[in-house]
Structures are given as C-alpha cells and as structure tokens.
Design a protein around this motif. Sequence first.
Motif, PDB file in Angstrom:
ATOM      1  N   UNK A 204       0.823  -1.210   0.000  1.00  0.00           N
ATOM      2  CA  UNK A 204       0.000   0.000   0.000  1.00  0.00           C
ATOM      3  C   UNK A 204       0.856   1.259   0.000  1.00  0.00           C
ATOM      4  N   UNK A 205       2.106   1.157   0.409  1.00  0.00           N
ATOM      5  CA  UNK A 205       3.027   2.297   0.302  1.00  0.00           C
ATOM      6  C   UNK A 205       3.123   2.776  -1.143  1.00  0.00           C
ATOM      7  N   UNK A 206       3.008   1.824  -2.073  1.00  0.00           N
ATOM      8  CA  UNK A 206       3.180   2.137  -3.490  1.00  0.00           C
ATOM      9  C   UNK A 206       1.829   2.359  -4.184  1.00  0.00           C
ATOM     10  N   UNK A 207       0.817   1.588  -3.812  1.00  0.00           N
ATOM     11  CA  UNK A 207      -0.469   1.657  -4.524  1.00  0.00           C
ATOM     12  C   UNK A 207      -1.438   2.686  -3.945  1.00  0.00           C
ATOM     13  N   UNK A 208      -1.082   3.316  -2.826  1.00  0.00           N
ATOM     14  CA  UNK A 208      -2.029   4.220  -2.152  1.00  0.00           C
ATOM     15  C   UNK A 208      -2.439   5.408  -3.023  1.00  0.00           C
ATOM     16  N   UNK A 209      -1.561   5.838  -3.940  1.00  0.00           N
ATOM     17  CA  UNK A 209      -1.900   6.991  -4.786  1.00  0.00           C
ATOM     18  C   UNK A 209      -3.058   6.687  -5.732  1.00  0.00           C
ATOM     19  N   UNK A 210      -3.269   5.405  -6.045  1.00  0.00           N
ATOM     20  CA  UNK A 210      -4.408   5.034  -6.885  1.00  0.00           C
ATOM     21  C   UNK A 210      -5.720   5.340  -6.173  1.00  0.00           C
ATOM     22  N   UNK A 211      -5.698   5.247  -4.851  1.00  0.00           N
ATOM     23  CA  UNK A 211      -6.864   5.601  -4.042  1.00  0.00           C
ATOM     24  C   UNK A 211      -6.900   7.114  -3.809  1.00  0.00           C
ATOM     25  N   UNK A 212      -5.770   7.655  -3.442  1.00  0.00           N
ATOM     26  CA  UNK A 212      -5.687   9.068  -3.042  1.00  0.00           C
ATOM     27  C   UNK A 212      -6.173  10.008  -4.142  1.00  0.00           C
ATOM     28  N   UNK A 213      -5.866   9.689  -5.388  1.00  0.00           N
ATOM     29  CA  UNK A 213      -6.208  10.574  -6.497  1.00  0.00           C
ATOM     30  C   UNK A 213      -7.509  10.182  -7.191  1.00  0.00           C
ATOM     31  N   UNK A 214      -8.183   9.163  -6.682  1.00  0.00           N
ATOM     32  CA  UNK A 214      -9.440   8.724  -7.311  1.00  0.00           C
ATOM     33  C   UNK A 214     -10.499   8.399  -6.262  1.00  0.00           C
ATOM     34  N   UNK A 215     -10.563   9.211  -5.206  1.00  0.00           N
ATOM     35  CA  UNK A 215     -11.461   8.888  -4.094  1.00  0.00           C
ATOM     36  C   UNK A 215     -12.929   8.880  -4.495  1.00  0.00           C
ATOM     37  N   UNK A 216     -13.320   9.686  -5.482  1.00  0.00           N
ATOM     38  CA  UNK A 216     -14.721   9.729  -5.903  1.00  0.00           C
ATOM     39  C   UNK A 216     -15.157   8.447  -6.597  1.00  0.00           C
ATOM     40  N   UNK A 217     -14.199   7.697  -7.093  1.00  0.00           N
ATOM     41  CA  UNK A 217     -14.518   6.458  -7.809  1.00  0.00           C
ATOM     42  C   UNK A 217     -14.918   5.346  -6.860  1.00  0.00           C
ATOM     43  N   UNK A 218     -14.459   5.445  -5.600  1.00  0.00           N
ATOM     44  CA  UNK A 218     -14.567   4.319  -4.678  1.00  0.00           C
ATOM     45  C   UNK A 218     -15.491   4.596  -3.488  1.00  0.00           C
ATOM     46  N   UNK A 219     -16.056   3.524  -2.974  1.00  0.00           N
ATOM     47  CA  UNK A 219     -16.543   3.495  -1.597  1.00  0.00           C
ATOM     48  C   UNK A 219     -15.415   2.850  -0.809  1.00  0.00           C
TER      49      UNK A 219
END
Length: 505
Positions: A204-219
């Motif tokens: 998650x140290x590496x993949x967290x930006x996929x969440x951080x920059x796309x928060x509206x896409x996810x619950x």
Amino acid sequence: MTNYVSLITAKDGNVIPVLENNKTLNSKYSPLKEASLFAQNVKSASGFTVILGIAAGYHIQAFMEKFPESVIICVENTEKDIDFLMQIEQVKKLSESNKVKIICARDLKETLLKYYFPAVYGGINVIPYTPWTNHFKELSENLIQTVKETLNEISRDYSVQSHFGKLWHKNIFNNLKKINNLKDFDFIVDTDKTAAIIAAGPSFDITKNLIKHNQDKYCIISTDTAFSVLEKENIKPQIVVSIDPQNVSMTHFIGRDVNDILFILDIGCNTALVDYIEKGGGKVFFIQSNHPLSLYAKNFDSTLKLPFISSGSGTVTVTTADIARTFGFSKIEIFGADFSYLLGKAYTKGTYLDCLYLKDESRVLTSENSFNKLVYRTELTDSKTEILGKATSKKISPVMESYRNSIEAWFEQNNFIYRNENSIYYCSSNNSQNYKPQKQHFDYCAFIRNYELNMNEMQETKTLEVNDFTKTLLPLLAFLRKKHPEIESYSDILKLARTTILQYN
C-alpha cells in the motif's frame, strides 16, 4: 459382510461373539473377569475416552463403572459388525446410555470433531481393547493416527479459544447490553461505485496513490489496521471494519477522526472502542462471526439484526470483503492484501506499530530491530512479485500462505472472478445482495435471565450432546481450563464459569 459370524455362551453364562476364523475376542471362560482386569489396568481416565474394539462390550461396562464421569466413544470395524453385536444384551445396553456413543471406524474423525470439546472434557484417552487391536492390527494403527491428526486440528482452534475465550465472552455480553443505547443513524451505501478495501500490507506504500487521487470512484472500506494510515494520507473511508477483541485495537483509533464514519464491528470487539466511536460522532453497527454466543443471542431475539459475516480463517480482510459482498458491491478492489513481507517490511508505513516501536526505540534496540524480530519470528520462504511494473522480493510464512488461500477460497465460494495484478486484487461478480445497515435492538434483560436459567440447569445435568447453549460457554471454559489446570471436575469448571459471568453482569 460382518467379521462376526455367530454367538456362543461362555462358561460363566455370558454371551460372546465369534469371528469368521472361529476365534473369539472375549474369554470363553469368564468374560466378566477379563473385563474387570481390563478396567483395573486403566489407572486414570479423562472426561473423554475412545475405546478401540467393542466385541461383547463387557470391558466397556467395567470401564464405565470405574470411571462414571467419562464420556466414551466405542469404535468397531463396520456398521454391519455393530448391527450384529447389537444382538448381545450388554452391547444394546451400552447403546442406550447417554454417556456412550457406538460408531464404526470410518466415522471416528467426524465424531471427534462433533463431540470432543477440550474445554468441557479436558484431556482425551485412547484405550485399545487388546484382543480386538491384535486382530484388526492395521485398522487399529490407522485409527490411532486418525485420532492424532484430528486432535491437532482441534487443538489449533482450542489454542485460540483458550487465549481469547474470556475476553470474547465479556465483550459480547457488554456489547449486547449497549445495543439499545446506540445512536440511530441512516447510512446509504452506493454500490454503483467500486468497493476499495484497504488492508495494511507493505504494497500500500506504493499503490495508495491510486486511491488518493481517485477517491470519488470508490466506496472506501478500511480494515482497522489501515485506518490510521489513511488518515495520514488525507483519505477518509466511508466504512471501517474491526473484529479484534483486544485492548490493543484501540491504538488504531485513539486520536483519530471517527465522525460520520460507519464502523462495522464484530459483536465480540473491544467495548471501549464502541464508546470511543459513539463519543466521536461515528456510527456503530454490529455483525456476527463464528462465536456461538453471538449466534445464540441472535436466535434468542429474532428482532436482533445481526448479520453473519464470514471471516475465512479469521482475518479482518476476508471479513471486510464479505461485508462488501453483503452490502451489494459487484466490483471490489483490495489493496494491501499481501499476505507476505514485501520490500523487507511487515506493514505499510503509518500503522500503530510505527508509533509503538519508535516510542520504545533506544540505541541498543532500534525500531528496525523490532520489525526484524516480527518478520523473522517464523520460518520464511523467498518469492518474487511485481508492483506497478517493478519487480520486488517478498517473504512468505505458512500462516500467511493459509490467509492467502482463505481469501481466494472466499472469492470462489462467492462466485467472484478475480485476478491479482500489482499486489491488488480485482474482483467482480453478479452480486444480488442488498443489505442496508440500520439501528439495532436487543432485549438484554430477558436474555440474561434466560442465560442464567440455562446455567443453573447445566450445572445439574451433563450429557454427551452439547447443545446450542453449552456451545456458548466453550471458549470461556477453554480459557478457564488453561488458567486453572488444577480444576479437573466438569462441574467445578462450570461453577467458575458462572462466577466469571456474574462479574461482568
């Protein structure tokens, strides 16, 4: 075909069976005297005994008279052998006792898993009836091996129960007591989005930006261990899941913003966490896992909306995935579910262990030493993986591999198509679930009256069949037996259990 072909009368007038080779497994002169010697040779017995070989059953009767407290599993070769032996009055009498269960060899493992509870009976004895084991030598060896393998399986679960038994029991009672006083809430789950489940693995140290920059896409649904990590990254989850009964679970939450977040908690979770969430403006919704007390409470009060959520082999990641399925998400992405030590790390940056190890750090014992001790506590296997196109190494323990197998078995059992790319699980299904969490209610006063009544009745009687109520006590009894090994009597351990329960009610 039966191994026994006829019945004859011994010199002392008692009936015994004859094998197909015209031999008998009981004395032709005095099977009762032989049975008495069998019992005399058994110096002590636990609360649960497996006797290999039934024959005419006189030795079993003698054993019962010497050890009336012991529950006995009597093993014979086949069902046809048992049917034949039922012609003997002594065997028929044994079959009618609530302290005896007569089974054929193939049913031994299933019977032990169903009826042997170390918390209730303490240890287990396996006693061969020598004439029978000499005749069925290979079968006897296989049966003894079956007992060993089954006990290993039982002991793994028992070990967890003996560690957490009292804590689970206390937490469940206290949380049931709190249900009616929890604040009402309305929570809308947008299942058109993708559920992003956040675990605390190193990737998650590496993949967290996929969440951080796309928060509206996810619950965003966080495991408890990852909650503090998300806050430090300014990522606010809609849902947080915790199943840990221990006080240490509070370290994931103390000082964190819990306002307006739905916390889905196992009914056996840390009760202090419930208070903290309520005070901080969070929403609390309880779920049921595998503890028999939570199932008993749900069955007692049909108005209690306590959905069963699978935890696989006991991981919060599987629990979180099953919550997403129950709520109706058809697309799920799981981050940080590495089930391995990636990049030489145990967890992603920012978990409670960072604070814990840094706080205790010294020149002699650095935080790196503490993490290495955690990583290398068991034997590890080296492997390779890829994260966002970059090859990296990882180390895997047998326990971690079992966790991976558990979540992948969950995918298959629930008809999810999945793949793992760049240490992210991508899962999809035609999910038709649509559960809506809402305020829960429970008649605790009626429940505790019923529970105390059952405790009183249980102290008066003890049977082979363990019912839904007695199962609720098993983890607590496991804890008490470990803490008080000097208590052997079943009735005495029950009295201690009753006293323990009264302390927190």
